[in-house]
Write an enzyme that holds these catalytic residues in place. Structure first.
Site, short mmCIF file in Angstrom:
data_model
loop_
_atom_site.label_atom_id
_atom_site.label_comp_id
_atom_site.label_asym_id
_atom_site.label_seq_id
_atom_site.Cartn_x
_atom_site.Cartn_y
_atom_site.Cartn_z
N SER A 158 0.84 -1.19 0.00
CA SER A 158 0.00 0.00 0.00
C SER A 158 0.88 1.25 0.00
O SER A 158 2.09 1.17 0.23
CB SER A 158 -0.92 -0.01 1.22
OG SER A 158 -1.81 -1.10 1.17
N THR A 196 -6.07 41.40 -4.74
CA THR A 196 -6.82 42.55 -4.27
C THR A 196 -6.08 43.85 -4.53
O THR A 196 -6.68 44.86 -4.91
CB THR A 196 -7.10 42.41 -2.76
OG1 THR A 196 -7.78 41.17 -2.53
CG2 THR A 196 -7.95 43.55 -2.25
N SER A 197 -4.75 43.82 -4.37
CA SER A 197 -3.96 45.03 -4.62
C SER A 197 -4.13 45.50 -6.05
O SER A 197 -4.29 46.71 -6.31
CB SER A 197 -2.49 44.76 -4.33
OG SER A 197 -2.27 44.46 -2.99
N HIS A 241 9.80 3.64 -2.82
CA HIS A 241 9.77 3.29 -1.39
C HIS A 241 10.92 3.98 -0.66
O HIS A 241 11.45 3.46 0.32
CB HIS A 241 9.92 1.77 -1.19
CG HIS A 241 9.01 0.96 -2.05
ND1 HIS A 241 9.45 0.26 -3.16
CD2 HIS A 241 7.68 0.74 -1.95
CE1 HIS A 241 8.42 -0.36 -3.70
NE2 HIS A 241 7.34 -0.10 -2.99
N ASP A 267 -1.15 35.90 2.93
CA ASP A 267 -0.82 34.71 2.16
C ASP A 267 0.46 34.84 1.35
O ASP A 267 0.79 33.97 0.55
CB ASP A 267 -1.98 34.34 1.23
CG ASP A 267 -2.37 35.48 0.30
OD1 ASP A 267 -1.70 36.53 0.35
OD2 ASP A 267 -3.34 35.32 -0.46
N GLY A 268 1.19 35.94 1.55
CA GLY A 268 2.52 36.06 0.97
C GLY A 268 2.58 36.52 -0.46
O GLY A 268 3.66 36.52 -1.06
N CYS A 281 1.44 39.63 -1.73
CA CYS A 281 1.35 41.08 -1.94
C CYS A 281 2.61 41.64 -2.61
O CYS A 281 2.52 42.43 -3.55
CB CYS A 281 1.10 41.78 -0.60
SG CYS A 281 0.89 43.58 -0.75
#
Length: 583
Positions: free
Chosen positions: A55, A456-457, A221, A412-413, A415
């Site tokens: 697995s 947004t900026s 693996h 969130d880094g 900008c």
């Protein structure tokens, strides 16, 4: 290496994952005790094709069980072969044996021994069984592999899919076995990974990736590969394709694939590469195959077919297309394209020519989105305007790392990069052009920002500059006039008011408005750019320790917002300081 998991009991993980398959696909059943997934009822008599292994390689192989693909699959513990008893249970009781069974596994010692023992026991009971051991990995060459031979990795799924399609046609066990061997003999694969994977429930292992190196030829693996290199994606793909296709490397030249040959390409995600990054990997592989090798890509498969848990890597498999020799006449491509109800199979696609153009109806002049604003009679000194803008934009670009640091702490880094992209695009637009019309200059800046600044900026700045252009044009005169400080102040005030229609952010909400609003208010009152810039700087400083009311900062815990200014406000101040220095 990610060592955190939602559930760390490996036994429960496996049974839970297997049981989920019967919920997703009502045509399959699960034997939880023996960890077997199998098709409940065959649609017509055919050779049963089974597989299995440790697995941790999902969707291989349990998710490939279904009409049109595997008849059954047996799951071992994570990265460990299933037992002979498990396999024997599948061979004798879970699949149709009337036309025989074809077993396809990967070349790992435990798998070969346990499946081989079960096959021999089935044969002793009169069941017709053939077994193929696939070794498609070229990462470890002939000399090092020795008598063990090549490991089996993701290319194995191509052998299984094509073989299963041949079985579904009603081909004999002998024909099915020959097709499986033919595909395996014309198949090469190689993998690469940035890190080891952590097996749930086990202790940590030391990772090799302290120097950002890539393990080329790493197994599924955590097995060691061919070598570790420090390179970018272009260099990595070049290295991997050379291992697959360069016959001058006698240690790894396994299949003679010429530039005129038609091939099937499989790019496999080892489980931990984001969809965004994986898409870029697929494009790079296809691009280098086309430009460097001129292979005829007939089908492309891309996605997670055989994972290494959440491995931070990928593999490339290339299958040379040859005649199948089937009496029914189906080609490898036709067999690959045969439909299946297996939940884990991602269909192959026929590649088309790459297009970088977008077809659309012709726009009338009034609809042209790139149209320059109508000329005005408001003029400015082009050299001075460009000098001021370049100074501000250059300082903003230089501040990207600091802005990104602040936004990583409280957002969130993105900008810093958004602002940098917009600034670089405006700089490129200014280069080598005369801008004597104030309205057209501001309007063009707005268009460039709309096109090149995300997030947004980007939206805020685009709205502001569009409104600023309108604020200027509304003051247009009947005769040519040089724009005055009073005109700029009035236009800035209008732009700020327009912006308030689209965002409720006010000073004190920890946004770029904390810098923009005092700048506009001060320049409206004093008509002095330096004083206005100083006011913006104070507004930015006030955001330290200010709790956010808008943006992703609202959702982020911790107290980093107490230590740094708002990234958007800081970026605006850097731009204004750069301009102020050139007055």
């Amino acid at each position: 290496m990610n060592s955190k998991h939602f559930h760390s009991d490996p036994t429960h993980l496996i049974t839970g994952a297997l049981n989920s398959l019967s919920r997703l696909n009502p045509s399959v059943a699960v034997d939880e005790k023996y960890k077997i997934v199998f098709v409940k009822e065959t649609q017509h008599p055919q050779v049963s094709v089974i597989s299995g292994g440790g697995s941790g390689h999902e969707p291989a192989f349990a998710s490939f069980v279904g009409h049109g693909m595997l008849s059954g699959a047996i799951a071992g513990s994570i990265f460990a072969s299933p037992s002979t008893q498990q396999i024997q249970k599948c061979l004798l009781q879970c699949v149709d044996t009337t036309k025989g069974i074809m077993v396809i596994i990967m070349n790992y010692t435990g798998d070969v021994m346990h499946f081989g023992m079960a096959v021999e026991k089935a044969r002793a009971r009169g069941i017709k069984v053939d077994m193929l051991v696939v070794g498609d990995d070229v990462g470890v060459g002939r000399a090092r592999a020795g008598k063990l031979g090549r490991r089996g990795i993701a290319g194995t799924v191509l052998v299984q899919k094509i073989t299963c399609a041949a079985a579904m046609l009603g081909s004999s066990l002998n024909e099915v076995s020959k097709v499986a061997s033919l595909v395996s003999d014309n198949l090469v694969s190689v993998g690469a990974s940035l890190a080891h994977v952590h097996v749930p429930g086990r202790s940590l292992i030391t990772d090799f990736n302290e120097s950002d190196s890539v393990e080329v030829g790493m197994g599924i693996h955590n097995e060691e590969g061919f070598k570790r290199i420090e390179t970018d994606l272009v260099g990595l793909v070049k290295e991997m394709l050379a291992q697959l296709l360069d016959l001058s490397d006698t240690d790894r030249g396994f299949v003679d694939i010429k530039s005129s040959d038609s091939v099937i390409l499989l790019v496999n995600n080892l489980g931990g590469v984001s969809a965004l990054e994986f898409g870029c990997i697929v494009e790079e592989v296809c691009s280098q195959l086309n430009s460097g090798y001129s292979l005829q890509l007939v089908r492309i498969l891309a996605g997670t077919y055989m994972s290494s848990l959440n491995g931070l890597g990928f593999s490339i498999s290339i299958l040379k297309i040859v005649e199948t020799g089937l009496e029914s006449g189906e080609s490898m491509v036709q067999l690959l394209d045969t439909s299946t109800q297996a939940t884990g199979w991602l269909n192959a696609f026929q590649p088309g020519p790459m297009s970088t153009t977008v077809e659309s109806r012709l726009a009338s002049p009034a609809e042209n989105i790139e149209e320059t604003l109508p000329p005005s009679r408001l003029s400015l000194d082009s050299n001075q305007a460009v000098k001021l803008l370049k100074s501000g934009l250059s300082r903003l670009i230089s501040a990207e790392a600091e802005i990104t640091k602040y936004d990583t702490m409280v957002g969130d880094g993105d900008c810093g990069l958004c602002l940098k992209n917009g600034a670089e695009a405006v700089l490129a637009e200014l280069e080598g052009k005369e801008w004597t019309d104030a309205v057209q200059l501001v309007g063009r800046i707005a268009q460039v920002v709309e096109t090149n600044m995300d997030g947004t900026s980007g939206a805020i700045y685009a709205i502001f500059f569009n409104a600023l252009a309108y604020g200027l044009s509304s003051q247009d005169t009947s005769s040519p006039t040089i724009v005055t400080a009073e005109m700029w102040a009035k236009a800035l005030e209008h732009a700020l008011q327009s912006l308030s229609k689209y965002t409720p952010a006010k000073p004190g909400d920890r946004t770029l408005i904390d810098s923009l609003s005092p700048f506009v208010a001060t320049i409206t009152e004093t008509k002095d750019f330096s004083q206005a810039t100083e006011a913006a700087k104070k507004g930015c400083e006030s955001t330290k320790g200010m709790e956010a009311s808008f943006g992703r900062s609202v959702y982020i815990g911790g107290d980093d917002w107490k230590k740094c200014p708002d990234p958007g406000a800081y970026g605006m101040v850097e731009f204004l300081l750069g301009m102020s220095a050139s007055f």
